[in-house]
Scaffold this active site. Structure first.
Site, short mmCIF file in Angstrom:
data_model
loop_
_atom_site.label_atom_id
_atom_site.label_comp_id
_atom_site.label_asym_id
_atom_site.label_seq_id
_atom_site.Cartn_x
_atom_site.Cartn_y
_atom_site.Cartn_z
N ARG A 273 -11.20 -1.55 52.82
CA ARG A 273 -10.13 -2.51 53.10
C ARG A 273 -8.79 -1.79 52.93
O ARG A 273 -8.35 -1.54 51.82
CB ARG A 273 -10.25 -3.70 52.15
CG ARG A 273 -9.04 -4.61 52.16
CD ARG A 273 -9.29 -5.92 51.42
NE ARG A 273 -9.78 -5.74 50.07
CZ ARG A 273 -9.03 -5.46 49.01
NH1 ARG A 273 -7.73 -5.25 49.15
NH2 ARG A 273 -9.57 -5.38 47.79
N HIS A 277 -6.06 -7.44 49.40
CA HIS A 277 -7.09 -8.48 49.53
C HIS A 277 -6.60 -9.63 50.41
O HIS A 277 -7.28 -10.07 51.33
CB HIS A 277 -7.46 -9.01 48.14
CG HIS A 277 -8.43 -10.15 48.15
ND1 HIS A 277 -9.74 -10.01 48.55
CD2 HIS A 277 -8.27 -11.45 47.81
CE1 HIS A 277 -10.35 -11.17 48.45
NE2 HIS A 277 -9.47 -12.06 48.02
N TYR A 286 -4.45 -1.60 41.33
CA TYR A 286 -5.82 -1.17 41.02
C TYR A 286 -6.32 -0.02 41.89
O TYR A 286 -7.48 0.38 41.75
CB TYR A 286 -6.79 -2.36 41.11
CG TYR A 286 -6.77 -3.12 42.43
CD1 TYR A 286 -7.51 -2.68 43.52
CD2 TYR A 286 -6.03 -4.29 42.57
CE1 TYR A 286 -7.51 -3.38 44.71
CE2 TYR A 286 -6.01 -5.00 43.75
CZ TYR A 286 -6.76 -4.54 44.82
OH TYR A 286 -6.74 -5.23 46.02
#
Length: 377
Positions: A273, A277, A286
């Site tokens: 990805r 998100h 992260y």
């Protein structure tokens, strides 16, 4: 005194008796040790030029769809958009591997797969706009509602596929889920039922590395997600999720196997990805830029473009035409999404059950009374 200590009792055996044997030979179910690839290998020569061109056109269109939908969130036209940028090969291959009579069961990130299957681009975004519960008729293109709760669409896919087989319908269901969804109970229940019933269903796990901010290593200690298939008695396939022809081939084989009565297959597509998100997520908290850039070098569009160019199947005119077609789609999407939708609040009750329950009729009457009262003010 225990049973084992009784006079004449058989000696205690810490292992199963000799009659035990595996119900299924696990060896044929195991995935390959490395993700299956086509691009850059001799297998690429076996693909029809028409299929490669279709895949390329849909990949370019899908990338533009993702960027346009992301921009619409920044303009306040969408409440949220979970981008599939970087995962377009999985999305497009899933749609193109199915026949018209088959069913697609997408997750919330799979708007692109629904559009590639023929769904109106605006209707695919209606749920994310907050206008309708679904935004389209699932029967028209045989695309189930986009599933926001993780993995709940998987048991639905199994149920439809099992029912179709009982009725004698030649139908296969393809259910899409992310790696985070494999940590949900619905995932395990769906695989177990599918294998026991030998339902004609294919599970596509898009392993994009993160369940929001949780990396895969903190979700499972399995060698791969494809290995989980063995525990349920179905084949597991591992494929490079950025290699569009490879994903299409693996899914097509799994669909064909299900259609001829071979039962379910679990396919893990290893992808990434690129975007956050959703637009509400800060991915820099992260993961590092170096990781993202490394995956950009493995971009599904560039990989296919390089293969087709080397084989003389794509030139500068072809690249420009695909980009122009994608831009035309994006312009139409912007125009339609910038128009305020005219919504009927009574639609809340229109598509809940085939026949409204007494409670729904009561709620509908209450809302109608409130709307009528507001109109009299």
């Amino acid at each position: 005194m225990t049973v084992q200590e009784l006079p004449g009792a058989a000696p205690y055996r810490p292992t199963p008796p000799p009659a035990w044997k595996p119900r299924t030979d696990p060896a044929p179910l195991l995935p390959d040790p490395e993700p299956y690839r086509v691009l850059g290998t001799d297998a690429a020569a076996g693909f029809a030029p028409e299929l490669l061109r279709r895949l390329y056109t849909e990949l370019v269109r899908g990338r533009r769809y993702n960027t346009q939908a992301t921009a619409l969130t920044k303009q306040g036209r969408l409440a949220v958009y979970p981008s599939s940028t970087g995962q377009e090969a999985c999305e497009v291959a899933a749609a193109l591997a199915l026949e018209d009579r088959d069913w697609l069961f997408p997750s919330y990130r799979d708007t692109l797969a629904a559009v590639a299957r023929g769904l109106d681009p605006v209707q695919a975004l209606t749920l994310l706009r907050g206008d309708w519960h679904t935004g389209y008729d699932p029967r028209e293109h045989r695309v189930a509602p986009l599933s926001t709760p993780l993995a709940t669409q998987l048991p639905h896919a199994v149920g439809l596929a099992h029912a179709a087989r009982l009725k004698g319908d030649d139908v296969v269901a393809l259910a899409m889920v992310g790696d985070g969804g494999t940590s949900e109970g619905d995932f395990h229940e769906a695989l177990n039922f599918a294998a026991v019933w030998q339902a004609p269903v294919v599970f596509l796990v898009q392993n994009n590395g993160f369940a929001i901010s949780v990396p895969l290593a903190k979700q499972t200690a399995a060698p791969s997600l494809a290995h989980k298939a063995v525990g349920y008695g179905m084949p597991g396939r591992l494929v490079d999720g950025n290699d569009a022809p490879a994903v299409h081939q693996v899914l097509s084989e799994a669909v064909a196997r299900a259609r001829r009565g071979g039962g379910p297959t679990l396919v893990e597509a290893v992808t990434y990805r690129i975007d956050a998100h959703t637009n509400a997520d800060d991915a820099t908290r992260y993961r590092g830029d170096g990781e993202v850039e490394a995956w950009r070098a493995h971009d599904p569009i560039r990989l296919l473009e390089r293969e087709m160019t080397d084989r003389g199947l794509l030139d500068e005119d072809g690249v420009r035409q695909a980009a122009e077609d994608a831009e035309t789609m994006a312009a139409r999407l912007r125009e339609r999404m910038n128009a305020d939708a005219r919504l009927d609040p009574m639609d809340l009750f229109a598509h809940v059950y085939a026949e409204q329950t007494a409670q729904l009729r009561e709620q509908a009457a209450q809302l109608r009374a409130e709307l009528d009262a507001e109109g009299d003010v």
